[in-house]
Design a protein around this motif. Structure first.
Motif, PDB file in Angstrom:
ATOM      1  N   CYS A  77       4.186   5.586  44.599  1.00 53.51           N
ATOM      2  CA  CYS A  77       5.425   5.538  45.426  1.00 53.51           C
ATOM      3  C   CYS A  77       4.129   5.484  46.612  1.00 53.51           C
ATOM      4  N   THR A  78       3.086   5.493  46.913  1.00 50.94           N
ATOM      5  CA  THR A  78       2.806   5.556  47.855  1.00 50.94           C
ATOM      6  C   THR A  78       1.757   4.498  48.284  1.00 50.94           C
ATOM      7  N   THR A  79       1.216   4.610  47.268  1.00 54.35           N
ATOM      8  CA  THR A  79       1.199   2.861  47.043  1.00 54.35           C
ATOM      9  C   THR A  79       1.925   1.514  47.276  1.00 54.35           C
ATOM     10  N   ALA A  81       4.839   2.051  49.127  1.00 53.63           N
ATOM     11  CA  ALA A  81       4.320   1.996  50.597  1.00 53.63           C
ATOM     12  C   ALA A  81       4.293   1.430  50.986  1.00 53.63           C
ATOM     13  N   LYS A  82       2.547   2.089  50.846  1.00 55.25           N
ATOM     14  CA  LYS A  82       1.783   1.227  51.868  1.00 55.25           C
ATOM     15  C   LYS A  82       1.594  -0.947  51.455  1.00 55.25           C
ATOM     16  N   THR A  85       4.574  -1.305  54.195  1.00 52.42           N
ATOM     17  CA  THR A  85       4.297  -1.532  55.613  1.00 52.42           C
ATOM     18  C   THR A  85       3.497  -2.783  56.157  1.00 52.42           C
ATOM     19  N   HIS A 159      10.567   0.558  44.592  1.00 57.18           N
ATOM     20  CA  HIS A 159      10.548   1.650  45.272  1.00 57.18           C
ATOM     21  C   HIS A 159      11.773   2.314  45.194  1.00 57.18           C
ATOM     22  N   CYS A 164      11.793   6.499  44.735  1.00 54.22           N
ATOM     23  CA  CYS A 164      10.683   7.213  45.570  1.00 54.22           C
ATOM     24  C   CYS A 164      10.995   7.885  47.163  1.00 54.22           C
ATOM     25  N   ARG A 165      10.277   8.681  47.354  1.00 59.08           N
ATOM     26  CA  ARG A 165      11.174   9.537  48.815  1.00 59.08           C
ATOM     27  C   ARG A 165       9.561   8.787  49.791  1.00 59.08           C
ATOM     28  N   THR A 166       8.535   8.820  49.613  1.00 56.32           N
ATOM     29  CA  THR A 166       8.507   7.488  50.794  1.00 56.32           C
ATOM     30  C   THR A 166       8.438   6.761  51.340  1.00 56.32           C
ATOM     31  N   LYS A 167       8.053   7.126  52.586  1.00 52.39           N
ATOM     32  CA  LYS A 167       8.592   6.451  53.303  1.00 52.39           C
ATOM     33  C   LYS A 167       8.143   4.751  54.103  1.00 52.39           C
ATOM     34  N   TYR A 168       8.430   4.080  54.226  1.00 48.39           N
ATOM     35  CA  TYR A 168       7.843   3.204  54.731  1.00 48.39           C
ATOM     36  C   TYR A 168       8.661   2.328  55.988  1.00 48.39           C
TER      37      TYR A 168
END
Length: 168
Positions: A77-79, A81-82, A85, A159, A164-168
């Motif tokens: 999820c983090t990658t 979102a990155k 971005t 996503h 996923c809860r991570t923001k982008y």
């Protein structure tokens, strides 16, 4: 013709710089002036791109998207979102739900008029662009942009599907 183009480009850049320097308005209006300055610079430099003097570069994030727009192996999820971005940085903001922003018609007309004037300075512009390699470079950039849009949409879907809860 080169002298006239140089003078016109200099006038456009100086006028845009002067307008931005005198601006004491809100941050959103300042961003509008900065965008106008960027557009004026892009329009004024178009003949340089047409004859191959200014090279069209594809950002690395769009090159990667063009090479494999649907690759997700090893992404969490983090990658994801990155990556979204990073694509937003190259492509600009994505579409979002909500009311559409009001268009600045006067700015659009001025931009179209400037592009028309600049593009008319080079006779047989299409042939010149093909001969100098500017047209194929623009096609490569356009293909990379299309792949970037496809990748961003795909990653947004992944996503969402992964919740996923991570923001982008």
């Amino acid at each position: 013709m080169k002298i006239g183009l140089g003078v016109f480009g200099a006038v456009m850049l100086v006028a845009g710089s002067a307008a931005m320097a005198q601006n004491t308005s809100s941050p959103s209006e300042q961003n509008g002036w900065q965008d106008a300055g960027k557009k004026a610079g892009r329009i004024a430099s178009q003949p340089g791109r047409d004859v191959g003097a200014v090279k069209t570069k594809v950002p690395p994030v769009l090159q990667a998207a063009r090479d494999n727009p649907y690759a997700i192996s090893g992404m969490n999820c983090t990658t994801i979102a990155k990556a979204i971005t990073d694509l937003n940085g190259a492509l600009g903001p994505d579409f979002v739900k909500g009311p559409a922003k009001k268009e600045n018609r006067a700015g659009k007309v001025a931009e179209a008029g400037g592009q028309t004037v600049i593009n008319s300075l080079i006779p047989f512009r299409g042939l010149v662009r093909e001969a100098t390699g500017a047209a194929p470079a623009q096609r490569r950039l356009n293909a990379a942009i299309d792949a970037g849009y496809a990748r961003r949409g795909f990653l947004r879907g992944v996503h969402l599907a992964r919740k996923c809860r991570t923001k982008y």
